[in-house]
Structures are given as structure tokens and as C-alpha cells.
Motif scaffolding. Structure first.
Motif, mmCIF file in Angstrom:
data_model
loop_
_atom_site.group_PDB
_atom_site.id
_atom_site.type_symbol
_atom_site.label_atom_id
_atom_site.label_comp_id
_atom_site.label_asym_id
_atom_site.label_seq_id
_atom_site.Cartn_x
_atom_site.Cartn_y
_atom_site.Cartn_z
ATOM 1 N N ALA A 149 0.835 -1.197 0.000
ATOM 2 C CA ALA A 149 0.000 0.000 0.000
ATOM 3 C C ALA A 149 0.875 1.255 0.000
ATOM 4 C CB ALA A 149 -0.937 -0.004 1.199
ATOM 5 N N GLY A 152 2.203 1.841 -3.334
ATOM 6 C CA GLY A 152 1.131 2.427 -4.120
ATOM 7 C C GLY A 152 1.012 3.915 -3.862
ATOM 8 N N ILE A 267 -1.059 -7.753 -8.096
ATOM 9 C CA ILE A 267 -2.025 -7.132 -7.192
ATOM 10 C C ILE A 267 -3.253 -8.024 -7.052
ATOM 11 C CG2 ILE A 267 -3.487 -5.119 -6.815
ATOM 12 C CD1 ILE A 267 -0.722 -4.302 -6.588
ATOM 13 N N LEU A 273 -6.236 -6.350 -1.237
ATOM 14 C CA LEU A 273 -5.832 -5.050 -1.764
ATOM 15 C C LEU A 273 -6.954 -4.366 -2.521
ATOM 16 C CD1 LEU A 273 -2.198 -5.611 -2.999
ATOM 17 C CD2 LEU A 273 -2.995 -4.278 -1.070
ATOM 18 N N VAL A 277 -7.105 -0.917 -7.202
ATOM 19 C CA VAL A 277 -5.720 -0.460 -7.056
ATOM 20 C C VAL A 277 -4.872 -0.701 -8.305
ATOM 21 C CG1 VAL A 277 -3.612 -0.852 -5.761
ATOM 22 C CG2 VAL A 277 -5.792 -0.821 -4.606
ATOM 23 N N TRP A 280 -4.405 1.866 -11.267
ATOM 24 C CA TRP A 280 -3.713 3.111 -10.983
ATOM 25 C C TRP A 280 -2.214 2.895 -10.865
ATOM 26 C CZ3 TRP A 280 -6.104 7.260 -12.149
ATOM 27 C CH2 TRP A 280 -7.493 7.275 -12.079
ATOM 28 N N LEU A 445 -5.996 7.305 -5.721
ATOM 29 C CA LEU A 445 -5.058 6.370 -5.122
ATOM 30 C C LEU A 445 -5.136 6.432 -3.599
ATOM 31 C CD1 LEU A 445 -3.222 4.455 -6.522
ATOM 32 C CD2 LEU A 445 -1.391 6.105 -6.366
ATOM 33 N N VAL A 448 -8.380 4.879 -2.337
ATOM 34 C CA VAL A 448 -8.462 3.431 -2.452
ATOM 35 C C VAL A 448 -7.516 2.740 -1.468
ATOM 36 C CG1 VAL A 448 -7.764 1.601 -4.010
ATOM 37 C CG2 VAL A 448 -9.317 3.338 -4.799
ATOM 38 N N LEU A 449 -6.352 3.366 -1.238
ATOM 39 C CA LEU A 449 -5.363 2.693 -0.400
ATOM 40 C C LEU A 449 -5.456 3.051 1.073
ATOM 41 C CD1 LEU A 449 -2.264 2.905 -2.728
ATOM 42 C CD2 LEU A 449 -3.530 0.885 -2.099
#
Lengths: 503, 336, 158
Positions: A149, A152, A267, A273, A277, A280, A445, A448-449
Motif C-alpha cells: 500500500a 502504491g 495485485i 488489496l 488499485v 492506478w 489512489l 483506495v489505499l
């Protein structure tokens, strides 16, 4: 293993299973295309019909439907700038920009071809990984997932514009995304964070209305302002240059497509996750392949690589997501969770058996993904130029239809009017960001993370105290995160030195 | 003469029609019944609703259409509020929601706009017992071994309000079992993966969701809550170890809704005969061989508990003395 | 527009993140950690952005994202933007007041006829086709719940 491979193929090619797969593809085609229909909900609705089918037929139907959704979702993203699915939002950035330049055919061709490559890579990974998949998945614990993460989030640097101001805004957008992700009930103390006593906000913000708002609404406003068709006043000839050019692009940037497919597969394999994700991260990686300052600026304005990356990743991740589902009975994504229900209905018990005694069935799933994607891409190519012509339709026909679709699409997540307000609110945010030159990708991002990063951090610390920082994979990922963050600086320096050399 | 015949004919027609009309007062002919489900498509509550929706029509007079609509949000409080306040008491709306909503009402969770005792209860379609399952390669074979071990057992949980969290919490706080609860996993399936990775040692959860993993011998259950499902009757019950009556009452309170595992209600004020018809339909549908076959395949175990029994349990929960409720609220928060 | 939007965003984020941190301070530390650890840097960055924006209004940073078309004169662009926003808010209001199905037909027809200036027949046929699709998929097939509009309830039709 080779005979299981072949046996799996033969299972799929039985006419009944094949027919069901075609039916699944037919349904999945429209589900991906229409923003109002969610792949997950439709899968859930289809489950009961699967009850009466034989296992291979049932899988062929469910997987056929499911594999196709990411591909046709890309079509909506490219043509209209609306995310057809939550997983195809990244394709909008460059794909729709290309459509506006009159290159819709090329963008669609690239999206389709990269989707196919991604699906094939994902399926191949599923097949090849079978001997190593259990140790692989077991090696990635909560600390490692937290670090992924973080990697990311580090990609935010790549997704921001260059220069100090650009980076500041990129990180601001990312930070806001992370903050917004905290809305809802927290899983540590059970506190309702930022819900202001509203029942609607209790479960947090739903991703679909936010994505639809932040991407589709600025596009629609712009379309009204321009008063033309999506393709604007571009010379008509370029439209039909289309599909083949897009396919050639996929091979021109073959290694990028493969790399993004691998990112997506990886992923997908990591459960927990989430499905949004991969696209992106792939997009961020695609921007890293820019070799000059102008090239980098070109992203978001119609660089075909911005279509290839997410297009490949969101298909390959489905093959990847099948791995933990089948090997451990742990769904790799929310759609896999439904598929898991389907597996039980069909009498199959996911677990180590699927990789040994029932290997042929597992391979039949791989083949289903491959064949379904091939069929879909072929069918889409047949209609591609007609689809591309939609970008020539006068705006005032398209706009009301698009509005209807996005309103229903937002509404149907939770059947709550609040989602419509949410969509409009983030539409306003998206508009301001576009007007001010702020990048939207880092926000998504962060959103989502955010929850993933927070939860896995707490789990890691609670379980391992400080020791988790010394785990080998974690150390590798820390290095990777730093590399990803510094990459834009390295890239800028390389560009500068190259231009100095040429001067 | 003729007019007399006509009059008699008319009278006869009316006389025949009247009783038929009276019997048809609870007929749903040509109507659509909506089951409002407080969770998204694909989850346990939704699947139960959909399997019922498919088999109910033939047991309802008039063979109506039965559909499911999802109204997720706030852990199904939104759906429950809707059925209580907005839905009309004409028997055309059924609601199904989180079994723990009665506890939400008991602990005065804000946003609750219903009174569970005033719903027109159809009944419950299943009982969902909670068990604690530990990884099979650990040396503890049963609960006694665990208590005597002296080592900390790491439990993975999703968050407060879920039985993955609440059940072990009470075991830890009230029974003094040496547990460390690691919370934040995104779903119970992720916890199973963590168990395989040996990141955590055990998980609590509904027996039906743990079944595949128990069958696979990844984990085995060591202790259960009060509700019984076939297969776990032999396990010790958590309440039996409670050191004080108050501790026992708190544990019983947590378990009480589990017997009403899949609650089904209609809007308050629905006429009694409609409720009765619906209860009968549910009871018969849940015994329907096709439904049972489909449910078994989907690994669902469905069993009907009629609404009047459910109402008794609900009233009992809501009439707990304040000091027990306060003690309960110290540990258990309403959540997912 | 560019710098104005940036200022609005920057100031807005300052407010939101500041408020978030203040609200979060009341919570138990486990729930408050993340919001505070993210909120404080975001507040600082937003402040920097606002100050930078006030000191140097001409500076632009081009994001890797689409840009609003700059071809039209400012006045026309602004007017049309407000028009677009009005349509969307109007759509939302109509949905609440009249319910989804009726509003869909109404929006499509009114937009095509009056904004698009098509003829009655074209508008009518287009509306019917779109509405039929909408109804078939979202009502008949998916059974999405469409609550009755306020006006219908008030008048007693629902």
C-alpha cells in the motif's frame, strides 16, 4: 500437469459449457458497458441460476461473464469518460482524451488489445504459478501488504506534475484521498469517524459514486461548454485510422504492456488489496516510461500508453485474483467472493485440492478466461468502428443519456439518494481540480489505499510489534517505495542531461 | 315470475361470491412482494432472501411475484428504519436485516428509528451460532487445553460489532482466557488466510462461514455460543464457564440474537391474518425439498422459527436490567 | 480560472483538514492516529499552496490530466458551465420531486428539445427509446427500488 492442461481445454470446448460461456459473455458485455450495472451485483444475481448447472458449465457461465466486464468497461471509459466499472476509471484519463482528439478508434483498439494481452498474461500466470502459489501467497503477510500500500501511495509522486508546485498539489490530492478514506466506522475502536450522526455515512464513502462524480462530471460540463460531439471538430478521417493502429501500439510498447499485466496479476494475487488499485499502479508505471518532459506532459492528454497500462492491468488482475480464491478459498477481490459462492453451489471446495486432484477444473477456468477474452475482443473489433462513431454523435443527444446513466449508476450502488449527492459533490471537486490543474489520480489512489494502509499497519504492529520492519520482503518493498518516490526526480535529471548532451 | 328468478339468481350469485371474497382477504394475486434486504447482493442475508424469494410464491395464496431489493447502509439500520416507518402495513413489504439490531436498540445506538417489539414478526429463517476455531496444528485439542496452556493465542478479527471480535472479547474479558485480538482484517476470509500464514492462530465466527475450513481440517472449533447447529452440539458453551451471574448474563445477551439468525419482519400494524399467512408460507417454503436441496448445496442451513417465538426472545433481550446493559455496553459496540 | 480554482481548493482543504484534526482529537488514540497523522501535513501543505498561490498567481502546474477546453471566449464558457450545472441540479431535484422513471423521460425530452433544439418528433422518438431501455433494464430486470417522488406522495398518487 500437461494432461490436466489439455483436459481443461477439452472441458471448456464441450458444446454445452461453450454455450453457457457465450451466454455469460453476452451478459457480461452489457454489464461492463453500462455504468449503471455493476459486475459484482450482476454476478450475485446470476448465482441462483447456476445452481442447476454442472460444474464446468457453471464456471464457464460465471467466468465468461466476469472476464468480459473489465474489457467492455474500458470501452465506456474511452468513449464517454465515464467509468463503466470501478476498475476501469484509469483508462479515462488518456483513453477519453484520445477520443476527444478524434482518435477513439485507436484508443479502443489499444484498450482491447491490451486487455487481451493482460488477460492472457493473467491466465498464464495462473497456470504457471500453480506450483508456487501457496508459498507465494503465504509469504505476503500483513506487513508486506501494508508496504505494498505504501508503494502504491509512493506512486503519487509519479502521478503528479513535475516541479515543486506540481508535487505539492499531487501530494495534497493524495492526502485528501487518504483523509476521505477514514470516513466511516473504524475497525479498532469502533468509533464512527466523520459521520456527523448520518446513517448514510456510517459505512464510509462508496467508491463508485465518487469515481463517477470526479471523472464524469467535469467531462460532461466540458461537453456542454464545447457544444459539439465528443470528438469535437477533428477531421473525420482520423477516426477510422483506428483500431489497427491501436493494436500496433500495443506491440510497439509490448514490454510496457507485459509489465503492466504483471503488476495487475500480482495485485490480483494479493487478497485484501481491492480491485481498484491495480489500474492506478499500472497507470503510474506507464507514466514512468516517458522519456522527455513533453512526453510526460502528454499523459492525461491522449498518450496511448496511458490506455495500455490500465487496460492490461484490470484484465490480468482477474486471472491473478482467481489464484487465492481457488487455492485457499479466500477471495482475491469482491467479485471473487461472489464467485466463491458459485463454487460452493457447484459442489467444488476451494483449497489445496483444486491444485492437485481437481487440477483439470482449475485449468478449465484458466481456459475460460482465455477463450472468453479472445471472443470478446474479436466481437468488439467487429463493432469497433461503429462504436467509435458514437463520438461523432451530437452532444445534445449523448448528454442526457450519459446523465441518466451516471445518475442510475451512482444510485444503484446502495439504492440511496445520498449517493447522488455524493456524486455531485465529488463532481464539483473534480471540476475544481481540473480547472486548477490539480491531478485527480493521486486522490483516487489515496482513497483506495487509505483503509488498506491503516488496517494493515495496525495489524502488523499488534501482531509483530516492531519486528515486522526487519522482514526481508518488507525491506525490499521499503526500497521499492523509495525508488518509486524518487523516480520522477531521476527521470527529470535524465531528461535534462539528455537534452544537454544533444545541445 | 321472471324477475323473481332473476332476483334469486342474483342472490345465489352473491351468496356464492361472498365467502370466496372473505377467503381472498389475504390473497396476493397479481401483486409483487418485496423483500427489503439490509445488506448488499452476495452476502449471507441476501442469499437467504433470494432463495426464499424463489420458493415462497407457490406457498402464498394467489402465487404473487416475490423480489429482493437491497437497501444497504449503516449495517442495515437504514433498511430497518424504512420497513418500520415508510413501508405500508399491507403485507407487500418484508424486511430482513442484521440480527444484532435488537442490541443496537438496547444500547441506544443513534439513528435507530424502530422498535423491534412492534414489527410484525414473520420469523427467523436460520440460526447462526458463533464458534471459536483454532488452527489444527496447534497443540490444543479443546477449550480446557487452551485455558491451561499459559500461552497467548492470537485471534484475528474484522472489527468491533462483528462476532469475529465480540465473541473472543468476552472470552478474554469475562473468562480471563489469554487472547490477543488483532483487528482490522477486511473480511473473515482474509483472516483465514492469515491463519494459514500463521500470522494469527484462531478466528471466531459463524459456524456456517467456518464450515468449509473446518471440513478442510485447517481449523477446528473448541467452544461455541448458545445457539445450536448440527455438528457443534458437543462443544462446550461459553456461558457455562462464566464466573459470575452477571458475566453469564452479558454473554447470554450477546448470543441471544443468534438464534434469530436471519430475521424477517413486516411493517408494524400489518393485519394479523396476513402475518399468519406469511408465517405459514415461510414455514412450508423452508421445508420445501427443492429449497432444502439448493440450500444444502450452497452450504446454508435454514430452519424456521415462527414470529411469536422470536418476539418472545426480542422482548426478553430488551427487558434486561440496566446494570447488565451497562456492563454489556462496556464491551460490545454495534458495528458490522 | 486556474488560480482561482486552486485557491478555492487550497483554502477548502485547509479548512477541512483543520476541522478533521480538531474533531479527531476527541477520539481514542487508535481511531484518531491516522486522521491526525495525515491531517496535519495536509493542513501544512494546503497552507503552503494557498500562500504560494497568493504570492505568485501566474504560476501554473500542468497536471497529467485533461484540461477544460480553452477555445471559447470566457463569457460563453462561463455561461455554458453554469447551464450544465443547472441541468444537473435540476435533474437531481426532479428525481426527488417526481421519482426516477418520470424524471428520466422528462430530462431526455426537455434536453433534446430545448437545449438541443431538435424537432418534436425526433425528441419524442429518442425519449421513448431511451426510456424503454431504462425501464426494461433497471426496473423490470434489476428491480431497482425507485421511491415515489414527493409530489406524487403529496398529491396522493403513490
Amino acid at each position: 500437469m500437461i494432461d490436466a492442461l489439455l483436459e481443461g481445454l477439452l472441458l471448456v470446448l464441450q458444446w454445452k459449457a461453450f454455450a453457457f460461456m457465450l451466454l455469460g459473455i453476452g451478459i457480461g458485455f452489457w454489464v461492463g458497458l453500462l455504468p449503471g450495472l455493476g459486475g459484482i451485483t450482476t454476478l450475485a444475481l446470476m448465482l441462483p441460476f447456476v445452481y442447476a448447472m454442472q460444474p464446468v458449465e457453471g464456471f464457464a457461465f460465471l467466468l465468461g461473464m466476469h472476464s468480459v466486464v473489465a474489457t467492455t468497461g474500458d470501452i465506456t471509459s474511452v468513449l464517454f469518460g465515464i467509468p463503466g466499472e470501478g476498475t476501469t476509471a484509469a483508462t479515462i484519463l488518456d483513453g477519453h482524451a484520445m477520443a476527444k482528439k478524434g482518435e477513439a478508434g485507436r484508443a479502443l483498439g489499444a484498450a482491447l488489445a491490451s486487455s487481451l494481452v493482460g488477460a492472457l498474461v493473467g491466465a498464464a500466470a495462473l497456470a504457471l504459478a500453480i506450483p508456487v502459489v501457496r508459498p507465494l501467497v503465504l509469504a505476503f503477510g500483513s506487513p508486506e501488504l501494508f508496504m505494498i500500500a505504501i508503494v502504491g501511495i509512493a506512486f503519487i509522486a509519479s502521478l503528479s506534475a513535475q516541479g515543486g508546485r506540481g508535487m505539492l498539489r499531487g501530494f495534497l490530492a493524495g492526502g485528501v484521498g487518504l483523509l476521505v478514506a477514514t470516513v466511516g466506522q473504524d475497525p479498532q475502536a469502533g468509533v464512527s469517524r466523520f459521520t456527523f450522526d448520518s446513517l448514510y455515512l456510517w459505512s464510509g464513502l462508496d467508491l463508485v459514486p465518487v469515481l463517477i462524480g470526479i471523472f464524469a462530471i467535469p467531462e460532461i460540463i466540458d461537453l456542454v461548454v464545447r457544444g459539439t460531439s465528443i470528438a469535437g471538430d477533428m477531421p473525420k478521417g482520423r477516426l477510422n485510422q483506428g483500431a489497427l493502429e491501436g493494436v500496433k501500439d500495443t506491440f510497439r510498447h509490448f514490454w510496457l504492456t507485459i509489465r503492466c499485466s504483471l503488476i495487475g496479476t500480482f495485485i490480483g494475487i494479493m487478497p485484501g488489496l481491492g480491485g481498484a488499485v491495480a489500474q492506478w499502479l499500472a497507470y503510474g508505471h506507464a507514466t514512468q516510461s516517458a522519456r522527455s518532459a513533453e512526453e510526460r506532459q502528454g499523459f492525461g492528454r491522449g498518450d496511448v500508453r496511458g490506455v495500455l497500462g490500465p487496460g492490461a492491468a484490470n484484465n490480468s488482475k482477474e486471472g491473478g485474483a482467481l489464484i487465492p480464491t481457488v487455492a485457499f478459498g479466500v477471495p482475491g477481490s469482491s467479485s471473487m467472493a461472489i464467485l466463491l459462492g458459485g463454487f460452493f453451489l457447484l459442489g467444488l471446495v476451494p483449497g489445496p485440492d483444486m491444485l492437485t486432484t481437481h487440477l483439470a477444473v482449475t485449468f478449465s477456468m484458466v481456459w475460460t478466461i482465455v477463450v472468453a477474452n479472445i471472443i470478446t475482443v474479436v466481437v468488439c473489433f467487429l463493432f469497433l468502428n461503429h462504436l467509435a462513431r458514437l463520438t461523432l454523435v451530437r452532444g445534445h443527444f449523448l448528454i442526457p443519456v450519459i446523465l441518466v446513466l451516471i445518475f442510475i449508476g451512482s444510485y444503484s450502488s446502495n439504492n440511496h439518494y445520498g449517493d447522488l449527492l455524493l456524486m455531485l459533490t465529488f463532481g464539483a471537486l473534480g471540476y475544481l481540480m481540473v480547472a486548477g490543474g490539480w491531478p485527480r489520480a493521486p486522490f483516487v489512489l489515496g482513497l483506495v489505499l487509505g483503509k488498506i494502509a491503516e488496517n494493515y499497519l495496525y495489524i502488523s504492529v499488534a501482531r509483530y510489534e516492531a519486528d515486522w520492519l526487519y522482514r526481508p520482503i518488507v525491506l525490499v518493498l521499503i526500497a521499492l517505495a523509495i525508488a518509486v518516490m524518487l523516480y520522477p526526480l531521476i527521470q527529470a535529471r535524465r531528461i535534462r542531461s539528455r537534452s544537454v548532451k544533444h545541445a | 315470475m321472471k324477475s323473481k328468478l332473476v332476483f334469486m339468481g342474483a342472490f345465489a350469485a352473491v351468496a356464492v361470491a361472498l365467502p370466496v371474497g372473505a377467503v381472498q382477504s389475504a390473497s396476493f394475486e397479481g401483486k409483487t412482494i418485496t423483500i427489503v434486504c439490509g445488506f448488499k447482493a452476495g452476502g449471507g442475508y441476501d442469499r437467504t432472501a433470494r432463495i426464499l424469494a424463489r420458493h415462497l410464491p407457490k406457498y402464498l395464496p394467489g402465487n404473487p411475484n416475490v423480489i429482493v431489493q437491497n437497501m444497504p447502509g449503516a449495517n442495515s439500520i437504514i433498511a430497518a428504519n424504512h420497513v418500520y416507518n415508510v413501508a405500508k402495513p399491507d403485507g407487500l413489504t418484508i424486511g430482513t436485516f442484521n440480527r444484532n439490531l435488537v442490541l443496537a436498540q438496547l444500547t441506544n445506538v443513534s439513528g435507530v428509528k424502530f422498535d423491534q417489539t412492534k414489527f410484525a414478526w414473520v420469523g427467523s429463517a436460520a440460526s447462526e451460532s458463533t464458534v471459536l476455531a483454532i488452527r489444527s496444528d496447534l497443540p490444543y485439542k479443546n477449550f480446557d487445553d487452551l485455558k491451561k496452556s499459559g500461552k497467548t493465542l492470537v485471534i484475528g478479527a474484522t472489527g468491533p460489532g462483528a462476532n469475529t471480535y465480540d465473541f473472543p472479547l468476552l472470552l478474554k474479558e469475562l473468562l480471563g482466557v489469554d487472547l490477543k485480538i488483532v483487528s482490522g482484517y477486511s473480511s473473515s476470509a482474509d483472516i483465514m488466510l492469515a491463519i494459514e500464514r500463521k500470522e494469527v492462530d484462531a478466528r471466531a465466527g459463524s459456524y456456517s462461514s467456518l464450515r468449509p475450513f473446518i471440513d478442510r481440517k485447517l481449523v477446528h472449533p473448541v467452544i461455541r455460543a448458545r445457539a445450536i447447529e448440527s455438528g457443534i452440539e458437543q462443544l462446550p458453551v461459553d456461558e457455562s464457564f462464566a464466573p459470575t451471574p452477571r458475566a453469564r448474563a452479558v454473554m447470554a445477551l450477546r448470543s441471544a440474537p443468534e438464534v434469530v439468525g436471519r430475521p424477517y419482519v413486516m411493517a408494524p400494524g400489518t393485519p394479523d391474518d396476513v402475518v399468519k399467512t406469511m408465517r405459514e408460507a415461510f414455514s412450508k417454503a423452508l421445508k420445501d425439498p427443492e429449497l432444502v436441496a439448493e440450500a444444502t448445496k450452497a452450504k446454508m442451513e435454514l430452519e424456521f422459527m415462527p414470529g411469536d417465538e422470536v418476539l418472545k426472545i426480542v422482548k426478553e433481550v430488551l427487558s434486561q436490567p440496566k446494570d447488565i446493559v451497562d456492563e454489556f455496553a462496556k464491551y460490545i459496540k454495534f458495528g458490522e | 480560472m486556474h488560480s482561482k480554482a486552486s485557491l478555492i481548493l487550497g483554502a477548502g482543504i485547509m479548512l477541512l483538514s483543520g476541522a478533521a484534526v480538531i474533531i479527531a482529537m476527541d477520539w481514542p488514540w487508535k481511531a484518531a492516529l491516522f486522521p491526525i497523522v495525515i491531517g496535519i501535513p495536509v493542513f501544512c501543505m494546503a497552507t503552503a499552496e494557498v500562500i504560494w498561490g497568493l504570492l505568485d498567481p501566474a504560476a501554473r502546474s500542468e497536471a497529467m490530466d485533461f484540461q477544460l477546453s480553452a477555445q471559447l471566449p470566457q463569457k460563453i464558457a462561463t455561461r455554458r458551465t453554469l447551464l450544465a450545472v443547472a441541468w444537473m441540479l435540476g435533474f437531481l431535484a426532479a428525481i426527488v420531486l417526481l421519482g426516477f422513471p418520470l424524471t428520466v423521460a422528462l430530462l431526455v425530452f426537455v434536453f433534446v428539445k430545448f437545449q438541443g433544439r431538435e424537432g418534436w418528433v425526433t425528441s419524442g422518438i429518442f425519449t421513448i427509446v431511451v426510456w424503454a431501455f431504462f425501464y426494461a433494464i433497471f426496473d423490470r430486470l434489476l428491480h431497482l427500488p425507485f421511491p415515489a417522488g414527493w409530489i406524487q406522495t403529496w398529491v396522493g398518487l403513490a
